[in-house]
Design an enzyme around this catalytic site. Structure first.
Site, PDB file in Angstrom:
ATOM      1  CG  ASP A   2      -1.727   1.206   1.416  1.00 54.89           C
ATOM      2  OD1 ASP A   2      -2.398   1.593   0.442  1.00 54.89           O
ATOM      3  OD2 ASP A   2      -1.697   1.807   2.503  1.00 54.89           O
TER       4      ASP A   2
ATOM      5  CG  ASP B 107      -2.033   7.806   1.164  1.00 53.91           C
ATOM      6  OD1 ASP B 107      -1.369   8.792   1.506  1.00 53.91           O
ATOM      7  OD2 ASP B 107      -2.732   7.764   0.133  1.00 53.91           O
TER       8      ASP B 107
ATOM      9  CG  ASP C 242      -1.921   2.402   6.546  1.00 54.75           C
ATOM     10  OD1 ASP C 242      -2.315   3.434   7.137  1.00 54.75           O
ATOM     11  OD2 ASP C 242      -2.181   2.165   5.352  1.00 54.75           O
TER      12      ASP C 242
END
Length: 252
Positions: A28, A30, A190
């Protein structure tokens, strides 16, 4: 589909040895490659307050984590502004993204340990892709700002897939583009939605507790959770993978 990966024997054991020999890693962006959530939170807090959201009271970080973080922009437009015309709501989100890009161009920092991890990946010749729900301009800006434009072979954008995260489509597209096997690949994520997407795509996910609570990431199906890329748990798992890979390749 049933999510059988949650019952993997590696769940919460801080081990990825069952993936040996490792072939690919998906990231991922961000909150994973860089700690960008504070910038997203700031932009949303300022702009939502300006339009009188929540009675004009600033949103809390808890609200951001629960209702916004990791979400796809079309979904956020609909859920944050159910009474607005969709075009107006989407324009708000686009303006927020423009504010975020201004902030990111000045303040963005890579996740701790990222350089060390990227070197390890390059040294081992692993395939890699970035898979995100962020709009393409955001994704390209973030990757450029942390110096990884040439590192990733593939960039997958959720809105360019049939379905964005938390559906598995973006991660499945990344696998297909890399010609990688889910049995030899893991993911760094996250957010709850991203972890659910990775698990649904049939791959183990290492969660980063950058801003989201560890408990939420584990409940979403993370194999184990780390603080950042310097976390000893991660390097213990990678070293174990190296040993298992040498044994596996040596027996063929």
């Amino acid at each position: 589909m049933s999510i059988s990966s949650n019952s993997s024997p590696a769940k919460n054991s801080c081990s990825l040895s069952f993936l040996a020999p490792l072939g690919a890693i998906l990231f991922d962006i961000d909150g994973t490659l860089c700690d960008s959530d504070p910038l997203h939170y700031y932009a949303f807090r300022v702009m939502l307050q300006e339009v009188g959201f929540n009675g004009g009271k600033p949103i809390t970080e808890e609200f951001f984590v629960k209702h916004i973080s990791g979400g796809h922009n079309d979904h956020l437009a609909r859920t944050l502004f159910p009474d607005w015309e969709f075009s107006k709501a989407l324009k708000f989100i686009e303006d927020k993204e423009a504010m975020f890009r201004r902030l990111a161009s000045e303040q963005l920092q890579p996740m701790k340990g990222l350089d060390k991890l990227c070197k390890w990946i390059e040294d081992h010749g692993l395939k890699r892709a970035a898979v995100t729900n962020a709009p393409r301009p955001n994704a390209e800006l973030l990757i450029s700002k942390i110096g990884l434009t040439d590192f990733f072979e593939i960039l997958v954008i959720g809105s360019e897939c049939e379905r964005a995260k938390p559906y598995p489509d973006p991660y499945l597209k990344g696998l297909q583009a890399l010609e990688a096997s889910p049995k030899r690949t893991f993911i760094f994520e996250d957010s709850v939605s991203g972890i659910k997407a990775g698990v649904a795509a049939g791959m183990p996910v290492v969660g980063l507790a950058t801003r989201n609570p560890q408990k939420l990431l584990e409940e979403a199906g993370a194999t184990f959770v780390i603080k950042d890329f310097n976390d000893p748990k991660l390097w213990t798992a990678l070293e174990e993978l190296e040993r298992e890979g040498e044994v596996t390749t040596g027996t063929h």
